[in-house]
Write a protein that holds these residues in place. Structure first.
Motif, mmCIF file in Angstrom:
data_model
loop_
_atom_site.group_PDB
_atom_site.id
_atom_site.type_symbol
_atom_site.label_atom_id
_atom_site.label_comp_id
_atom_site.label_asym_id
_atom_site.label_seq_id
_atom_site.Cartn_x
_atom_site.Cartn_y
_atom_site.Cartn_z
ATOM 1 N N GLU A 62 38.625 26.154 67.869
ATOM 2 C CA GLU A 62 38.010 25.219 67.146
ATOM 3 C C GLU A 62 38.571 23.638 67.286
ATOM 4 N N ALA A 65 38.228 21.934 70.986
ATOM 5 C CA ALA A 65 37.068 21.879 71.483
ATOM 6 C C ALA A 65 36.737 21.004 70.888
ATOM 7 N N SER A 66 36.674 20.271 69.629
ATOM 8 C CA SER A 66 35.811 19.908 68.393
ATOM 9 C C SER A 66 36.118 18.658 69.462
ATOM 10 N N VAL A 69 35.232 17.639 73.044
ATOM 11 C CA VAL A 69 34.015 17.507 72.491
ATOM 12 C C VAL A 69 33.572 15.537 72.054
ATOM 13 N N GLY A 70 34.594 15.414 70.947
ATOM 14 C CA GLY A 70 34.268 13.978 70.848
ATOM 15 C C GLY A 70 35.096 12.987 71.659
ATOM 16 N N ILE A 73 32.146 12.690 74.363
ATOM 17 C CA ILE A 73 31.120 11.726 73.752
ATOM 18 C C ILE A 73 31.638 10.164 74.092
ATOM 19 N N PHE A 91 36.139 7.852 69.554
ATOM 20 C CA PHE A 91 35.039 9.075 69.769
ATOM 21 C C PHE A 91 36.258 10.533 69.339
ATOM 22 N N PHE A 94 37.678 10.477 66.091
ATOM 23 C CA PHE A 94 35.987 11.412 65.042
ATOM 24 C C PHE A 94 36.514 12.986 65.603
ATOM 25 N N GLY A 95 36.454 13.218 66.887
ATOM 26 C CA GLY A 95 36.184 14.771 67.575
ATOM 27 C C GLY A 95 37.642 15.449 66.791
ATOM 28 N N ALA A 97 39.114 14.591 63.697
ATOM 29 C CA ALA A 97 38.789 15.321 62.100
ATOM 30 C C ALA A 97 37.679 15.975 62.351
ATOM 31 N N ALA A 98 37.293 16.454 63.342
ATOM 32 C CA ALA A 98 36.439 17.375 63.813
ATOM 33 C C ALA A 98 36.320 18.652 63.197
ATOM 34 N N ASN A 102 36.162 22.055 61.229
ATOM 35 C CA ASN A 102 36.189 22.953 61.380
ATOM 36 C C ASN A 102 37.002 23.854 61.119
ATOM 37 N N GLY A 115 30.046 25.112 61.577
ATOM 38 C CA GLY A 115 29.224 23.964 61.879
ATOM 39 C C GLY A 115 29.619 23.142 60.692
ATOM 40 N N TRP A 116 28.306 22.941 60.298
ATOM 41 C CA TRP A 116 28.599 21.847 59.069
ATOM 42 C C TRP A 116 28.306 22.320 57.818
#
Lengths: 124, 243
Positions: A62, A65-66, A69-70, A73, A91, A94-95, A97-98, A102, A115-116
Motif C-alpha cells: 500500500e 504503491a501510493s 502513483v504520487g 502524477i 506530489f 502527497f504520495g 501522505a496517501a 492508507n 481507499g478513502w
C-alpha cells in the motif's frame, strides 16, 4: 424428526436425544471458534492467521504503491506544465501522505476499504 | 544451469519467431488454467449428488467460499458480481497453483497480466460507482469532517490513494509470485553448488529448504488469490455504498 433408535449409540452410554447432542456439539464448536463466524462482533481482530498474513502483505505494498502513483502524477504534470522538478517533489509528499493514511486506515478498521473510507464510529 | 530468472522468459510455443500475436507459453498456461478450472467445476458438479463426494465438496466449497466472501464484504447488492469475483478467484488461484508444477509457467508472475486484471477491476468499480451515484460519486474524494482549509491538501491525497488501488493490487500479486519462484530456483541452484563441493552432503539443507518453500508457495498461491478477491469485494462495497 428421526427416531434414532437403531443408531449405534451403545458406547455413548445414556441414549440422549439426537437434537440435544447436536446442540451440545454446536455450542462446543462455537466456544472453540471464539465467535469467529457466528459472533462477527470484533472486526478488528483478524479471524485466522492466514488472514493476518494477508493483512501484513498488504501493508507494505500500500505504501509503495501510493508513493509511486504520487511520483508518476507529479512527473506527468511536470512534463505537461514545464515546471520541471517542483510538482514532482510536491506530489511525492502527497504520495507519502496517501500511503501512510492508507496503512493507517488498513490497520485501524480492518474490514474497511483501503481507499478513502475512514474507520467510523471511533472518531466521531 | 539455468539462471533463476530464466523461468519467466516468454517464448512462443514450439519455438519460432516471437511476434506480437504469437501463441506464447504464457497464453498456453492461461488456456490450460481455464481448461483446468472448467474441468474442476463441471466435473465436480456432474453427478449433482445430494450427499457430495470429495470432488463435489471441493467445488461446492469454493462456491461457498466466494459466496460468503461477497455476502460478508459487499452484502446483498454484491450478488450480481458473483460470477466476476468467482472467475477472478479461480483464474488467479489455478494460475498460481499450476505455476508450481515443475516446467510450467506462472503467468501471474508478470506484472502486465496482473495489471490488466487490476485495471479491469478498477475501471469496473469506478463505473459501478458512477452509474449508481452519478456525479455524487466524486464526493468520495472530499473528506468528511475535515476543515475546509485542509481541502487543498486532503483532496490530492485522497485521489492518489484512490489511484494507488490498481497499482497495489497488481504489484502485490506479481511481486509475491515472482519473488517466491525466484527464491525456489535460487535454493535449487544451491543444491548443485553446495553438493558438488561437499560430495553431496551440503545439498541436503537446500533441498529441505526447497520442500518448505514449496509448501509456503502453496499457501501464498491461495492467499494472494484470496487477497485479490477480498480487495475487489471491498472496492465494490465502497462504490455501491457511498459512506
Amino acid at each position: 424428526m428421526t427416531d434414532g433408535s437403531k443408531g449405534p449409540n451403545a458406547d455413548n452410554g445414556a441414549g440422549e436425544d439426537f437434537a440435544e447432542r447436536l446442540d451440545a456439539l454446536k455450542r462446543d464448536q462455537a466456544s472453540r471458534l471464539g465467535g469467529g463466524k457466528a459472533g462477527n462482533a470484533a472486526p478488528e481482530a483478524p479471524e485466522s492467521s492466514a488472514q493476518g498474513i494477508g493483512y501484513a502483505l498488504r501493508m507494505g505494498t500500500e505504501m509503495v504503491a501510493s508513493l509511486l502513483v504520487g511520483l508518476a502524477i507529479g512527473y506527468g504534470l511536470d512534463q505537461w506544465l514545464g515546471t520541471k522538478p517542483w510538482l514532482m517533489i510536491l506530489f511525492l509528499f502527497f504520495g507519502m501522505a496517501a500511503g501512510v493514511s492508507n496503512v493507517y486506515r488498513l490497520a485501524n478498521g480492518m474490514d474497511m476499504g483501503v481507499g478513502w473510507r475512514r474507520p467510523d464510529k471511533q472518531d466521531e | 544451469m539455468a539462471g533463476p530468472l530464466e523461468q519467466f522468459v516468454i517464448k512462443p510455443v514450439g519455438g519460432g519467431e516471437m511476434s506480437s500475436v504469437a501463441f506464447t507459453n504464457s497464453s498456453m498456461w492461461m488456456v490450460l488454467t481455464i481448461i483446468a478450472v472448467t474441468a474442476f467445476m463441471v466435473g465436480g458438479m456432474r453427478k449433482r449428488a445430494l450427499v457430495p463426494g470429495p470432488w463435489q465438496s471441493m467445488a461446492e466449497a469454493t462456491y461457498e467460499f466466494i459466496g460468503s466472501m461477497i455476502r460478508d464484504n459487499v452484502g446483498d447488492e454484491g450478488r450480481k458480481f458473483f460470477p466476476f469475483v468467482f472467475t477472478l478467484f479461480m483464474f488467479i488461484l489455478f494460475g498460481n497453483l499450476l505455476g508450481l508444477i515443475p516446467y510450467s509457467f506462472t503467468f501471474t508472475s508478470h506484472i502486465i497480466v496482473t495489471m490488466a486484471m487490476a485495471l479491469f477491476v478498477f475501471v469496473l468499480v469506478t463505473l459501478v460507482g458512477l452509474f449508481k451515484h452519478g456525479l455524487h460519486f466524486f464526493s468520495f474524494f472530499v473528506p468528511s469532517g475535515a476543515p475546509v482549509l485542509m481541502y487543498p491538501l486532503m483532496i490530492p491525497i485522497e485521489i492518489i490513494s484512490y489511484l494507488s488501488r490498481p497499482v497495489s493490487l497488481s504489484v502485490r500479486l506479481f511481486a509475491n509470485m515472482m519473488a517466491g519462484h525466484t527464491m525456489m530456483k535460487v535454493f535449487a541452484g544451491f543444491v548443485f553448488g553446495l553438493g558438488a563441493a561437499t560430495f553431496g552432503l551440503g545439498g541436503i539443507a537446500p533441498i529441505v529448504m526447497n520442500v518448505l518453500l514449496t509448501g509456503f508457495e502453496i499457501l501464498v498461491a491461495f492467499l494472494q488469490a484470496y487477497v485479490f478477491c477480498v480487495l475487489t469485494c471491498l472496492y465494490l462495497n465502497d462504490s455501491l455504498h457511498l459512506h
